[in-house]
Design a protein around this motif. Structure first.
Motif, PDB file in Angstrom:
ATOM      1  N   SER A   1       0.826  -1.209   0.000  1.00  0.00           N
ATOM      2  CA  SER A   1       0.000   0.000   0.000  1.00  0.00           C
ATOM      3  C   SER A   1       0.860   1.258   0.000  1.00  0.00           C
ATOM      4  CB  SER A   1      -0.933   0.012   1.217  1.00  0.00           C
ATOM      5  OG  SER A   1      -1.829  -1.067   1.194  1.00  0.00           O
ATOM      6  N   ILE A   2       1.949   1.244   0.750  1.00  0.00           N
ATOM      7  CA  ILE A   2       2.772   2.447   0.820  1.00  0.00           C
ATOM      8  C   ILE A   2       3.503   2.697  -0.492  1.00  0.00           C
ATOM      9  CG2 ILE A   2       4.829   1.335   1.790  1.00  0.00           C
ATOM     10  CD1 ILE A   2       3.364   4.794   2.739  1.00  0.00           C
ATOM     11  N   PHE A   3       3.881   1.636  -1.213  1.00  0.00           N
ATOM     12  CA  PHE A   3       4.512   1.843  -2.516  1.00  0.00           C
ATOM     13  C   PHE A   3       3.589   2.611  -3.466  1.00  0.00           C
ATOM     14  CE2 PHE A   3       7.931  -1.488  -1.939  1.00  0.00           C
ATOM     15  CZ  PHE A   3       8.982  -0.664  -2.290  1.00  0.00           C
ATOM     16  N   PRO A   4       2.336   2.186  -3.667  1.00  0.00           N
ATOM     17  CA  PRO A   4       1.444   2.942  -4.551  1.00  0.00           C
ATOM     18  C   PRO A   4       1.217   4.383  -4.097  1.00  0.00           C
ATOM     19  CG  PRO A   4       0.551   0.760  -4.160  1.00  0.00           C
ATOM     20  CD  PRO A   4       1.717   0.913  -3.232  1.00  0.00           C
ATOM     21  N   TRP A   5       1.157   4.582  -2.778  1.00  0.00           N
ATOM     22  CA  TRP A   5       0.884   5.929  -2.281  1.00  0.00           C
ATOM     23  C   TRP A   5       1.936   6.932  -2.728  1.00  0.00           C
ATOM     24  CZ3 TRP A   5      -3.123   8.405  -0.639  1.00  0.00           C
ATOM     25  CH2 TRP A   5      -2.996   9.593   0.096  1.00  0.00           C
ATOM     26  N   THR A   6       3.164   6.483  -2.895  1.00  0.00           N
ATOM     27  CA  THR A   6       4.246   7.412  -3.232  1.00  0.00           C
ATOM     28  C   THR A   6       4.151   7.934  -4.662  1.00  0.00           C
ATOM     29  OG1 THR A   6       5.736   5.606  -3.883  1.00  0.00           O
ATOM     30  CG2 THR A   6       5.799   6.301  -1.587  1.00  0.00           C
ATOM     31  N   VAL A   7       3.356   7.279  -5.511  1.00  0.00           N
ATOM     32  CA  VAL A   7       3.268   7.718  -6.909  1.00  0.00           C
ATOM     33  C   VAL A   7       1.848   8.028  -7.359  1.00  0.00           C
ATOM     34  CG1 VAL A   7       5.370   6.525  -7.628  1.00  0.00           C
ATOM     35  CG2 VAL A   7       3.179   5.311  -7.746  1.00  0.00           C
ATOM     36  N   ALA A   8       0.827   7.570  -6.632  1.00  0.00           N
ATOM     37  CA  ALA A   8      -0.551   7.679  -7.112  1.00  0.00           C
ATOM     38  C   ALA A   8      -1.036   9.114  -7.212  1.00  0.00           C
ATOM     39  CB  ALA A   8      -1.484   6.871  -6.208  1.00  0.00           C
ATOM     40  N   THR A   9      -0.456  10.011  -6.435  1.00  0.00           N
ATOM     41  CA  THR A   9      -0.897  11.402  -6.467  1.00  0.00           C
ATOM     42  C   THR A   9      -0.233  12.214  -7.580  1.00  0.00           C
ATOM     43  OG1 THR A   9      -1.341  13.301  -5.031  1.00  0.00           O
ATOM     44  CG2 THR A   9       0.833  12.309  -4.883  1.00  0.00           C
ATOM     45  N   VAL A  10       0.785  11.638  -8.228  1.00  0.00           N
ATOM     46  CA  VAL A  10       1.511  12.372  -9.272  1.00  0.00           C
ATOM     47  C   VAL A  10       0.596  12.771 -10.437  1.00  0.00           C
ATOM     48  CG1 VAL A  10       3.353  12.218 -11.002  1.00  0.00           C
ATOM     49  CG2 VAL A  10       3.772  11.467  -8.649  1.00  0.00           C
TER      50      VAL A  10
ATOM     51  N   THR B   1      -6.294   4.182  -8.520  1.00  0.00           N
ATOM     52  CA  THR B   1      -6.635   4.061  -9.935  1.00  0.00           C
ATOM     53  C   THR B   1      -7.609   5.149 -10.369  1.00  0.00           C
ATOM     54  OG1 THR B   1      -6.269   1.670  -9.875  1.00  0.00           O
ATOM     55  CG2 THR B   1      -7.604   2.512 -11.686  1.00  0.00           C
ATOM     56  N   PHE B   2      -8.610   5.420  -9.536  1.00  0.00           N
ATOM     57  CA  PHE B   2      -9.579   6.452  -9.882  1.00  0.00           C
ATOM     58  C   PHE B   2      -8.917   7.824  -9.977  1.00  0.00           C
ATOM     59  CE2 PHE B   2     -12.940   9.552  -8.722  1.00  0.00           C
ATOM     60  CZ  PHE B   2     -13.797   9.324  -9.793  1.00  0.00           C
TER      61      PHE B   2
ATOM     62  N   ASP C   1       3.706  13.186 -19.600  1.00  0.00           N
ATOM     63  CA  ASP C   1       4.182  12.725 -18.299  1.00  0.00           C
ATOM     64  C   ASP C   1       3.066  12.008 -17.541  1.00  0.00           C
ATOM     65  OD1 ASP C   1       6.731  13.655 -18.711  1.00  0.00           O
ATOM     66  OD2 ASP C   1       6.581  15.377 -17.357  1.00  0.00           O
ATOM     67  N   ALA C   2       1.858  12.547 -17.610  1.00  0.00           N
ATOM     68  CA  ALA C   2       0.736  11.918 -16.903  1.00  0.00           C
ATOM     69  C   ALA C   2       0.427  10.546 -17.487  1.00  0.00           C
ATOM     70  CB  ALA C   2      -0.499  12.814 -16.979  1.00  0.00           C
ATOM     71  N   ARG C   3       0.500  10.412 -18.797  1.00  0.00           N
ATOM     72  CA  ARG C   3       0.217   9.107 -19.413  1.00  0.00           C
ATOM     73  C   ARG C   3       1.296   8.090 -19.045  1.00  0.00           C
ATOM     74  NH1 ARG C   3      -4.172   9.336 -22.066  1.00  0.00           N
ATOM     75  NH2 ARG C   3      -4.932  11.292 -22.937  1.00  0.00           N
ATOM     76  N   ALA C   4       2.518   8.543 -18.916  1.00  0.00           N
ATOM     77  CA  ALA C   4       3.579   7.632 -18.473  1.00  0.00           C
ATOM     78  C   ALA C   4       3.369   7.220 -17.022  1.00  0.00           C
ATOM     79  CB  ALA C   4       4.942   8.297 -18.649  1.00  0.00           C
ATOM     80  N   ALA C   5       3.042   8.180 -16.169  1.00  0.00           N
ATOM     81  CA  ALA C   5       2.838   7.875 -14.749  1.00  0.00           C
ATOM     82  C   ALA C   5       1.686   6.894 -14.556  1.00  0.00           C
ATOM     83  CB  ALA C   5       2.561   9.162 -13.972  1.00  0.00           C
ATOM     84  N   ALA C   6       0.638   7.075 -15.339  1.00  0.00           N
ATOM     85  CA  ALA C   6      -0.555   6.237 -15.184  1.00  0.00           C
ATOM     86  C   ALA C   6      -0.334   4.792 -15.598  1.00  0.00           C
ATOM     87  CB  ALA C   6      -1.705   6.831 -15.993  1.00  0.00           C
ATOM     88  N   LYS C   7       0.780   4.509 -16.269  1.00  0.00           N
ATOM     89  CA  LYS C   7       1.092   3.126 -16.643  1.00  0.00           C
ATOM     90  C   LYS C   7       1.625   2.313 -15.465  1.00  0.00           C
ATOM     91  CE  LYS C   7       0.193   3.454 -21.109  1.00  0.00           C
ATOM     92  NZ  LYS C   7      -0.431   4.795 -21.114  1.00  0.00           N
ATOM     93  N   HIS C   8       1.912   2.971 -14.358  1.00  0.00           N
ATOM     94  CA  HIS C   8       2.449   2.265 -13.194  1.00  0.00           C
ATOM     95  C   HIS C   8       1.430   1.254 -12.682  1.00  0.00           C
ATOM     96  CE1 HIS C   8       4.169   1.524  -9.219  1.00  0.00           C
ATOM     97  NE2 HIS C   8       5.277   2.127  -9.618  1.00  0.00           N
TER      98      HIS C   8
ATOM     99  N   SER D   1      -3.380   0.338 -11.795  1.00  0.00           N
ATOM    100  CA  SER D   1      -3.963  -0.607 -12.741  1.00  0.00           C
ATOM    101  C   SER D   1      -5.480  -0.713 -12.568  1.00  0.00           C
ATOM    102  CB  SER D   1      -3.321  -1.986 -12.563  1.00  0.00           C
ATOM    103  OG  SER D   1      -4.041  -2.970 -13.268  1.00  0.00           O
ATOM    104  N   SER D   2      -6.188  -0.920 -13.672  1.00  0.00           N
ATOM    105  CA  SER D   2      -7.642  -1.085 -13.616  1.00  0.00           C
ATOM    106  C   SER D   2      -8.049  -2.407 -12.982  1.00  0.00           C
ATOM    107  CB  SER D   2      -8.231  -0.983 -15.033  1.00  0.00           C
ATOM    108  OG  SER D   2      -7.665  -1.962 -15.882  1.00  0.00           O
ATOM    109  N   VAL D   3      -7.081  -3.290 -12.741  1.00  0.00           N
ATOM    110  CA  VAL D   3      -7.374  -4.530 -11.995  1.00  0.00           C
ATOM    111  C   VAL D   3      -7.973  -4.197 -10.632  1.00  0.00           C
ATOM    112  CG1 VAL D   3      -6.322  -6.549 -10.894  1.00  0.00           C
ATOM    113  CG2 VAL D   3      -5.634  -5.894 -13.201  1.00  0.00           C
ATOM    114  N   ALA D   4      -7.660  -3.033 -10.119  1.00  0.00           N
ATOM    115  CA  ALA D   4      -8.209  -2.627  -8.818  1.00  0.00           C
ATOM    116  C   ALA D   4      -9.732  -2.663  -8.815  1.00  0.00           C
ATOM    117  CB  ALA D   4      -7.719  -1.223  -8.463  1.00  0.00           C
ATOM    118  N   TYR D   5     -10.352  -2.352  -9.944  1.00  0.00           N
ATOM    119  CA  TYR D   5     -11.808  -2.355 -10.009  1.00  0.00           C
ATOM    120  C   TYR D   5     -12.380  -3.774  -9.961  1.00  0.00           C
ATOM    121  CZ  TYR D   5     -11.414   2.578 -11.293  1.00  0.00           C
ATOM    122  OH  TYR D   5     -11.134   3.919 -11.293  1.00  0.00           O
ATOM    123  N   ILE D   6     -11.640  -4.732 -10.524  1.00  0.00           N
ATOM    124  CA  ILE D   6     -12.083  -6.129 -10.443  1.00  0.00           C
ATOM    125  C   ILE D   6     -12.157  -6.555  -8.980  1.00  0.00           C
ATOM    126  CG2 ILE D   6     -11.532  -8.511 -11.042  1.00  0.00           C
ATOM    127  CD1 ILE D   6     -10.136  -7.462 -13.545  1.00  0.00           C
TER     128      ILE D   6
END
Length: 391
Positions: A235-244, A325-326, A359-366, A370-375
């Motif tokens: 959880s902490i790993f995603p937090w460091t980049v999800a707000t970018v 993801t959202f 830059d945003a499109r590159a960041a969102a590939k992390h 991932s849209s797997v979160a919605y599953i």
């Protein structure tokens, strides 16, 4: 603005979050002057990196006892979002480097000081691969190659994920190891369309000896008090980049506001700012970004409260990843609308909008977004069995 002498030997002082954010804003002119050179070099200029280090932006989660800011998770989000609004590369490196300051809450004080007594300390995380660890006298031998080593050109220590092998067989136990730059080989393979100056090259350990004191479990036992250091590693790993991406969308929005009163679409007598369609779109953009931001902050707050209460974290972690993801999707949607109403100016490299979008499109590939979160979110809502890992 005066940039920092690279020979500085004193670690940065701890600062209130408001002071950190104001200092970031003071870098705006410097970044604007140097941004054009970022991509060609594939890394930030040394002087600019040093300015960020001098503000302690790579030790946002480092305990104050070790010379860090020890920000809360929500204050961290504010700082990273501000950094990304300034520039995508800066936001990405502040998120990654500042987030890795948390290792000061896992290592012994002696080991942590060995890393962070260097005022330019920057730990490069290695999650894009799985290395091999074999025990030996006093430590382990490590081999492996990891992709996406963000900040590698300025990295002082490297911390990849590895699996422990026993008698030649993978044990299933994952650990994090730490080694200084001198023991690491960098591959020059970061040729990309976005976040070009993050220097996120592959790095490699070739039979590197790592002492036991620089090895700990993937989900470590904290050596420092505080909820932050008890958060799940996944959880902490995603937090460091999800707000970018949110910061990049805000930066693009602000840039559009700057040009909207002067620019007109060809054949139109009204400036963009005077058109009702543009006004309506901006209202939608502000609402969507605000909603995504509030949602992301709420799911992190819920997760922290769950950690404190000793609750079952599985549903909280699923919702947290949906929030990541959202936020990313909302940022990309907003950027799509901004560049659409801005017109052809949004593809010109001399204007920041073009850079914000790629830059945003590159960041969102992390993987963190991932849209797997919605599953998993759907399974949770339906009362179905969740996967054992991955969130």
């Amino acid at each position: 603005m005066t940039l920092i002498n690279r020979n500085t030997t004193r670690p940065p002082r701890s600062m209130p979050v408001g002071e950190i954010r104001e200092a970031l804003r003071q870098l705006e002119d410097t970044v604007a002057e140097q941004r054009a050179d970022f991509d060609a070099a594939g890394q930030l200029p040394d002087e600019l990196f040093d300015s960020l280090a001098d503000l302690g932006l790579f030790r946002l989660f480092l305990p104050t006892a070790l010379g860090g800011h020890e920000l809360s998770a929500l204050d961290f989000m504010d700082v990273v979002e501000d950094a990304a609004a300034l520039d995508g590369t800066i936001g990405w490196l502040v998120g990654n480097g500042g987030g890795m300051g948390r290792v000061g809450g896992f290592l012994s004080e002696t080991s942590a000081r060995e890393i962070f007594d260097d005022p330019k300390a920057f730990i490069v995380a290695g999650t894009g691969g799985l290395g091999k660890v074999v025990a030996t006298d006093g430590g382990v031998r490590v081999n492996g190659r990891w992709a996406f080593g963000s900040g590698s050109p300025h990295g002082t220590w490297f911390s990849p994920v590895c699996e422990v092998y026993e008698d030649g067989v993978a044990s299933g136990r994952k650990v994090l190891v730490y080694a200084p730059r001198k023991d690491v080989f960098l591959h020059d393979n970061w040729q990309v369309s976005g976040l070009c100056a993050t220097g996120s090259v592959d790095f490699e350990f070739r039979d590197v000896f790592v002492p036991d004191r620089f090895v700990h479990d993937f989900q470590p036992k904290p050596s420092h008090p505080g909820k932050l250091y008890r958060l799940p590693t996944l959880s902490i790993f995603p937090w460091t980049v999800a707000t970018v991406p949110l910061g990049l969308a805000r930066g693009a929005r602000n840039e559009f506001l700057r040009i909207a009163s002067q620019r007109k679409r060809r054949g139109d007598s009204l400036a963009l700012a005077e058109r009702e369609l543009v006004q309506s779109e901006l209202g939608r953009i502000d609402a969507r970004l605000a909603a995504a931001r509030v949602y992301l902050r709420q799911v992190m707050t819920d997760l922290l409260e769950g950690v404190e209460a000793g609750a079952d974290l599985s549903p909280l972690r699923v919702r947290f990843r949906m929030g990541c993801t959202f936020a990313s999707e909302s940022a990309l949607w907003s950027l799509d609308r901004i560049t659409e109403i801005a017109g052809a100016v949004s593809i010109l490299q001399r204007f920041p909008l073009e850079r914000y979008e790629r830059d945003a499109r590159a960041a969102a590939k992390h993987l963190a977004m991932s849209s797997v979160a919605y599953i998993n979110g759907g399974k949770l809502a339906l009362g179905q069995e969740l996967p054992l890992s991955g969130y």
